[in-house]
Design a protein around this motif. Structure first.
Motif, short mmCIF file in Angstrom:
data_model
loop_
_atom_site.label_atom_id
_atom_site.label_comp_id
_atom_site.label_asym_id
_atom_site.label_seq_id
_atom_site.Cartn_x
_atom_site.Cartn_y
_atom_site.Cartn_z
N ARG A 1 -12.56 -10.79 4.55
CA ARG A 1 -11.24 -11.34 4.83
C ARG A 1 -10.22 -10.65 3.92
NH1 ARG A 1 -9.36 -15.99 6.65
NH2 ARG A 1 -11.42 -16.86 6.96
N TYR B 1 -7.11 -10.62 1.70
CA TYR B 1 -6.18 -11.44 0.94
C TYR B 1 -5.06 -10.54 0.45
CZ TYR B 1 -9.95 -14.90 0.73
OH TYR B 1 -10.92 -15.81 1.03
N SER B 2 -4.01 -11.18 -0.11
CA SER B 2 -2.99 -10.30 -0.68
C SER B 2 -3.51 -9.77 -2.01
CB SER B 2 -1.66 -11.03 -0.84
OG SER B 2 -1.87 -12.37 -1.21
N CYS B 3 -2.91 -8.68 -2.43
CA CYS B 3 -3.33 -8.04 -3.68
C CYS B 3 -3.07 -8.99 -4.83
CB CYS B 3 -2.55 -6.75 -3.89
SG CYS B 3 -2.79 -6.02 -5.53
N SER C 1 -9.96 -8.09 -2.49
CA SER C 1 -9.11 -8.69 -1.48
C SER C 1 -9.27 -7.99 -0.12
CB SER C 1 -7.64 -8.64 -1.92
OG SER C 1 -7.39 -9.67 -2.85
N GLY C 2 -10.20 -7.03 -0.05
CA GLY C 2 -10.47 -6.39 1.23
C GLY C 2 -9.31 -5.60 1.80
N ILE C 3 -8.50 -5.01 0.94
CA ILE C 3 -7.36 -4.22 1.42
C ILE C 3 -7.83 -2.79 1.67
CG2 ILE C 3 -5.03 -3.41 0.86
CD1 ILE C 3 -4.86 -5.86 -1.04
#
Lengths: 445, 339
Positions: free
Chosen positions: A369, A371-373, A424-426
């Protein structure tokens, strides 16, 4: 004592420690992939300019025969991997998904497929320049990842003196074991290649850098190095991206190559071990680059293997040879898992840079998922080039590409350590790639 | 590959990911705080538990109200609201009226996070924003400390906890000065052992130094915490107070007393390390840590309040963008001296 010293060797800073995942293939002897019916050979298999076709549709060709010549200096020749007929020249699906001009060859199933090539002139009689021209005609490109036509490295700027030749046997990408197998199975041809390049460059020392997770390769090479050969093996810490040329130079020699300069400017030339073996093969027999080693692995593969695959073989055929895909396969990747390219169709061909063919199931393809950094700084501590990926990603989102340039985004080698480490999965590295492409395009215009 | 091809996904590399995710990182901090939380509840009784729950309720409710409906579940699942509520609860006096703790939770998330754009965008630590809000709004309640209760009175909830909103609270429990208050106003030190195990008055979660350190070690081992931050703050506080102590052992607190008293351990391990509001680079972290320590010592020794951890961290939060700008890593291969 030497190995103790190696343990304390300083290596490069930052980087990541992904699972190695090489167990399924590291001990599998190399097999040959049988010939199939059709081969698709894209003209653009390397950095630089595509090759120019020199054969016509319908023409009969032999295995190893030239079918396209280098289109410019940064370009390489292309040879037919089979005896057969040229059936088409036109756009075909390329591994990355786009269409590229390609030559399609139909194999003659009754031909012996024996290689009929003449060895090149004795390398001892050649200057480095002539040898480089020969390499361009051999079709060999850098097999470590970037696929730079190999002769480009050997056309040195005036006044450059090469002191050190490095054979890169790090193979730091998880899953891949084909460089490993070359070192274990063909140490002599590798050492011979190093000897040739060492002599042609007039180097003072040659070093083979191997990650410590390949003790059998290290032992085998040390055992086969003759006392008169100025070659030594340096074990390296297992760390990604150890195989990146600038990181490896830092690890082995302790030298930080300044941005904008090439290793050659500091008197260092580096090639991947498989590239060197290919050069030695070519020098010995005149065999051009028509077969490549591919590690077929991943949870979606029934029977993993280290394969010698003729270029242009459809991915589908390679997978079939390895027992097919598991039904729940969701993604097929060409290359390593960190920097490889997903293929959109199983009809794309194996090309010169296809070091691996990995099949992943849902467990691996599920992305966390996003998330924001939260500015945790793990990407900052992972980036081997000491960039600030968190900041770059934020700027990329706002399309502030010029600001990214000021933060040295062009130094990024897209190793993916930032994305790997982001909780965060960015998709940081993908955002950086996009920005770099935009900056390149702007420069081009 | 017979029959139909599988439907292939095409998604950018890398295909491998480390397993830790942001919600798990937050959950780890919750686990790390558990021993100190339980100790606080044990020392101060059921009322302390209610204060913590009220603060969490305020935080989560605000998070829920302000989240866009389609991402509501994800917002609550990232555990950051829960963590803010818990940390705020731990930094409140045990006898605080519950409705104030609830308001504090609302302020922490509302003013500390939501108003900035949500997780990752806030400049100040949300917990401390909530606490500063309470400190400014209810200065008396926020500085009335009750003594620890014995195990026999565990179930007794102080009347002040149950005060109705906006009504005068009755403090029935025995009030007691905190170790820092004793130090500041009466130059009286507290034995180190009592500070370490938490046998003192103070905020619910700040009393047991050893359990806070235990949680910090757990987090460092789990790589959920940058060790440089607590190391920088605690070492600097120790050194600064050591210098003062050498000049006047009778007027200034001993270095170890300074480290273990008040909210320093809670702040250094769990609040200054909030990644969102602290610098990105290792060098920046050191600068931030030393800055916090300097401000803490200044406020404690020369300021009007006995404790200064909250303001020290909030002030350094404000400096974080500046610190980030001046502590960027040197990019590999850049800025080398040419031969």
């Amino acid at each position: 004592v030497k190995s103790v010293a190696a343990l304390f060797r300083r290596g490069f800073a930052h980087g990541i420690h992904p699972e190695e995942l090489k167990d399924r293939t590291r001990a599998l002897p190399t097999q040959r992939m049988p010939f199939v019916e059709r081969y698709t050979l894209p003209l653009h298999q390397h950095l630089g300019v595509p090759a120019k076709p020199v054969a016509e549709v319908g023409q009969r060709i032999q295995r190893g025969q030239l079918i396209a010549e280098a289109g410019a200096f940064v370009s390489s020749a292309l040879h037919s991997p089979v005896t057969g007929w040229i059936r088409a020249i036109g756009p075909r699906r390329y591994p990355g998904g786009r269409y590229e001009q390609a030559i399609e060859v139909e194999a003659d199933r009754y031909a012996t497929q024996r290689l009929s090539v003449a060895p090149p002139p004795n390398w001892r009689t050649l200057s480095l320049e002539d040898f480089g021209a020969l390499l361009q005609r051999s079709g060999i490109v850098g097999l470590g990842g970037a696929s730079l036509p190999v002769h480009v490295k050997y056309s040195l700027r005036e006044g450059v003196k090469i002191k050190t030749f490095i054979a890169n046997g790090a193979e730091c990408e998880p899953y891949l074991t084909n460089d490993h197998r070359v070192m274990v199975e063909r140490p002599d041809i590798l050492l011979q290649g190093i000897e040739i390049l060492h002599a042609l460059l007039g180097a003072e020392q040659s070093i083979i850098g191997v990650e410590q997770n390949k003790p059998d390769a290290i032992a085998r090479l040390r055992e086969r190095i003759r006392p008169d050969q100025p070659i030594r093996v340096v074990p390296l810490r297992v760390k990604y991206p150890q195989g990146d040329s600038k990181m490896m130079i830092k690890s082995i020699l302790g030298i930080e190559v300044p941005a904008g300069l090439h290793a050659a400017d500091l008197g260092i030339i580096m090639n991947n071990v498989s590239t060197i073996a290919a050069i030695a093969d070519y020098v010995a027999s005149g065999m051009p680059y028509i077969d490549r080693m591919v590690t077929v692995s991943g949870p979606g593969i029934a029977y993993p293997a280290n394969l010698i695959v003729p270029l242009g073989t459809p991915v589908r055929e390679v997978l079939r040879f390895c027992g097919g895909l598991r039904e729940d396969t969701r993604e097929v990747l060409m290359g390593g898992p960190m920097m490889g390219t997903p293929v959109a169709s199983l009809d794309v061909p194996i090309i010169k840079s296809s070091s691996g063919l990995l099949a992943f199931t849902a467990a691996q393809t599920a992305r966390p998922r996003e998330y924001s950094c939260i500015r945790c700084g793990r990407c900052v501590e992972a980036c081997p080039y000491f960039l600030n990926p968190a900041r770059l990603a934020k700027l990329a989102k706002a399309r502030m590409y010029e600001e990214m340039k000021a933060l040295q985004v062009m130094e990024c080698v897209e190793c993916g350590s930032c994305t790997y480490s982001c909780p965060s999965g960015i998709p940081i590295v993908q955002m950086i790639r996009t920005a770099k492409n935009a900056l390149w395009a702007k420069k081009g215009r | 590959v017979t029959g139909k091809d599988p439907k292939l996904l095409v998604q950018p590399s890398p295909a491998l990911k480390q397993r830790m995710s942001t919600d798990q990182t937050m959950r780890d901090v919750l686990y790390a705080l558990l021993p100190a939380t339980l100790a606080g509840i044990w020392y101060f009784g059921l009322g302390a538990l209610l204060v913590i729950l009220a603060s969490i309720a305020g935080a989560l409710l605000t998070e829920w109200v302000f989240a866009p409906p389609q991402t509501r579940g994800a917002r609550l699942r990232d555990n950051s609201g829960l963590l803010t509520g818990l940390l705020l609860g731990l930094s409140l006096p045990p006898a605080l009226p519950l409705w104030m703790a609830f308001v504090g939770g609302v302020a922490a998330i509302g003013l500390g996070k939501v108003i900035w754009g949500g997780l990752g965008y806030n400049l100040f630590n949300p917990t401390l924003v909530g606490r500063a809000f309470l400190g400014a709004t209810f200065p008396i309640a926020m500085t009335t400390w009750s003594a620890q209760t014995g195990p026999l009175e565990f179930l007794h909830v102080p009347a002040s906890n149950l005060a109705l909103p906006f009504m005068q609270a009755d403090y029935d429990a025995v009030s007691a000065a905190t170790p820092l208050g004793l130090m500041k106003f009466e130059y009286q030190s507290t034995p180190l052992w009592e500070l370490a195990i938490g046998k003192t008055s103070g905020c619910i979660g700040e009393t047991s130094g050893l359990l806070l350190i235990l949680g910090g070690v757990f987090l460092i081992l789990r790589r959920g915490l940058d060790w440089r931050m607590p190391a920088g703050i605690l070492a600097s506080v120790f050194l600064l107070t050591a210098v003062l102590y050498l000049f006047g052992p009778d007027r200034y607190p001993a270095p170890l007393f300074s480290v273990f008293s008040g909210g320093l351990l809670l702040g250094a391990i769990y609040m200054a390390t909030d990644p969102v509001t602290s610098p990105l680079t290792p060098r920046g972290t050191w600068v931030f840590g030393v800055g916090v320590a300097l401000l803490v010592v200044l406020i404690r020794v020369y300021g009007g309040f006995p404790e200064g951890v909250m303001y020290a961290i909030l002030l350094m939060n404000a400096a974080t963008p500046l610190i980030d700008r001046y502590t960027q890593n040197r990019v590999f291969g850049k800025g080398l001296k040419s031969k």
